[in-house]
Design an enzyme around this catalytic site. Sequence first.
Site, PDB file in Angstrom:
ATOM      1  N   CYS A 282       8.710 -26.623 -14.784  1.00  0.00           N
ATOM      2  CA  CYS A 282       8.318 -26.305 -13.320  1.00  0.00           C
ATOM      3  C   CYS A 282       7.191 -27.268 -12.871  1.00  0.00           C
ATOM      4  O   CYS A 282       6.749 -27.347 -11.460  1.00  0.00           O
ATOM      5  CB  CYS A 282       7.501 -24.683 -13.506  1.00  0.00           C
ATOM      6  SG  CYS A 282       8.317 -23.607 -14.162  1.00  0.00           S
TER       7      CYS A 282
ATOM      8  N   ASP B 298       3.927 -26.837 -14.118  1.00  0.00           N
ATOM      9  CA  ASP B 298       2.601 -25.973 -14.058  1.00  0.00           C
ATOM     10  C   ASP B 298       1.816 -26.708 -15.351  1.00  0.00           C
ATOM     11  O   ASP B 298       2.388 -26.678 -16.429  1.00  0.00           O
ATOM     12  CB  ASP B 298       3.055 -24.549 -14.203  1.00  0.00           C
ATOM     13  CG  ASP B 298       3.799 -23.855 -13.332  1.00  0.00           C
ATOM     14  OD1 ASP B 298       3.476 -24.114 -12.079  1.00  0.00           O
ATOM     15  OD2 ASP B 298       4.317 -22.639 -13.726  1.00  0.00           O
TER      16      ASP B 298
ATOM     17  N   CYS C  91       2.245 -22.296  -9.670  1.00  0.00           N
ATOM     18  CA  CYS C  91       2.585 -21.605  -8.596  1.00  0.00           C
ATOM     19  C   CYS C  91       1.952 -20.379  -8.353  1.00  0.00           C
ATOM     20  O   CYS C  91       1.253 -20.055  -9.249  1.00  0.00           O
ATOM     21  CB  CYS C  91       4.071 -21.453  -8.813  1.00  0.00           C
ATOM     22  SG  CYS C  91       4.587 -20.313 -10.194  1.00  0.00           S
TER      23      CYS C  91
ATOM     24  N   CYS D   6       6.957 -18.433 -15.217  1.00  0.00           N
ATOM     25  CA  CYS D   6       5.789 -18.681 -14.576  1.00  0.00           C
ATOM     26  C   CYS D   6       4.813 -17.471 -15.010  1.00  0.00           C
ATOM     27  O   CYS D   6       3.598 -17.894 -15.196  1.00  0.00           O
ATOM     28  CB  CYS D   6       5.848 -18.453 -13.016  1.00  0.00           C
ATOM     29  SG  CYS D   6       7.424 -19.280 -12.647  1.00  0.00           S
TER      30      CYS D   6
END
Lengths: 142, 420
Positions: A63, A65, A88, A134
């Site tokens: 992602c 992240d 996110c 996430c």
Amino acid sequence: MYSFMDKKILNNWLLRASFQDDKTGNMDDLYKEIILDHYHHPRNVGKLEGGHIVHVHLANAGCGDVFDVTYQVENGKIANIAWQGEGCAISTASMSLVSEWLKGKTLEEANGLDQKTILSLLGLDEIAPVREKCAFLPLQLW
Amino acid sequence: MFDPHMLQQDFPILSTPLKSGKKLIYLDNAATSQKPQVVIDAITQYYKRDNANVHRGIHELGDRSTRSWHEARKTIATFFGATPEELVMTRNTTEGLNMVAYSYGEACVREGDLILTTVMDHHSNQVPWQELARRKKARLEMIPVTREGMLDLEWLERKVKVEGEKVKIVAFPHVSNTLGTLNPVEKIVRLVRAFTKAVIALDAAQSAPHLLINFDRLGVDFMAVSAHKMLGPMGIGALFIRQSLLENVSPWLFGGGMIGEVTKERATFADDLEDRFTAGTPDVAGAVGWAAACEYLSKLDMKKVEQHDKELVNYTLEKLQAIPEVEIVGPVERVKRYEVRGKRCGSVAFLYKGVHAHDVAQVLDSEGVAVRSGHHCTMPLHAAFGWAATTRVSFNVYTSKEDIDVFVRALGKVKEVFEK
């Protein structure tokens, strides 16, 4: 066209891909007030300096992240915690909520952090498989 | 021109309602395309009517299956302007590129040699070369990308001039899956041929669904494609190998079907080049489905498919440029001066100010709009530009301008949700 057996097999496969009683993809359920609040105003942001600081790098390669977490242990308890990075709304809110949850916990208690804890912090019953990484990024802490 | 609304009727999934009851607006075509009924039927019919193993079955079904396999190979090769001999069936583009690394690279790359790939490549055209370089103690360098999102050909020119015959392999994408950049293949081929004896491997996964491709005329040595991005089934793809190189490429998968003679000690490999690279039972149904997809596209006329894509790309660029929160990724700065038009293909990726790509995608999904978010398997590219993640919309023949309108309207909801 289908025999009884065929129908059974087909239904079985249809069930596996169906969304019965599944609210995980509903956006209004996902972006709850608590998540948006922690996304817009993340708590415990920063970096701890000094002695007895543990530093952990959390990353979701898929992602982009990235969170850097620092925490300070005193008498077996997490006395202070700070984190910074980019993610996110879901991963950021999760990290923010988890940092609050961890503060003051003994290391043993902190080790009990699991998916269920995070979901309840986020105010969710479940999360879609595509967003699991996430939400559960803070689990990389231990 | 064809009407995308009419074509939508050929794709059953596009009219299957989402759980929200919303109509699906499928804009994740660069990841995989949907399949028309003819492709689904071709596969079903093969299994219902013709299924048997190829080549060795001396019976009616064996004959039908073998014919289907050869016919499908011929159709696919012709679609790409190649001969069936030049076509090696693989599972996908990734496997094709790995085959170049294992079959050609393993034999020809030596310690200290140079392999070139690009910063904009998909991981599938980077990691196999990193691994080959590591195995051979060779060097790997990546052609940089300019600020505008184009390959830095001046860098390449300097590199090939300095390194000359040390350069053994040059690999690059026809179209970038993130930037949407359409690379000037002929120009790069000329540059590489002028100063090196390197082989050139092209990743055509993103161009095959949209452009009329003639393998012969492109002048590259290897070209890898996937069926599933061009209306065909998942799990099948091809590596095209230039005729004159075929003798130098050794098989990398061994077993049944690809042999000449086998003794207890060793084996010779089939003289027939088609056989030599087909170890084990091939995916005949997949090939048949893919051939049906090629015929579907040919019937639409690839020149028109190309034009359709160009219009969608330009329409999307225009719409997105009008949204202040959006920063488009890839060649765009000069779009206003109409210079870059035509240098993009297939997709438009962007950043949304203050909102992570995953959240953008989630909001769009709530409106029935399917897009992709993340790094699209181009981490080095994202790192070079400092992007954490991008959101990408990508098109196919059934994509209409109205679909883009729905997407742009849905994008308005992102602001609503995140400005609370």
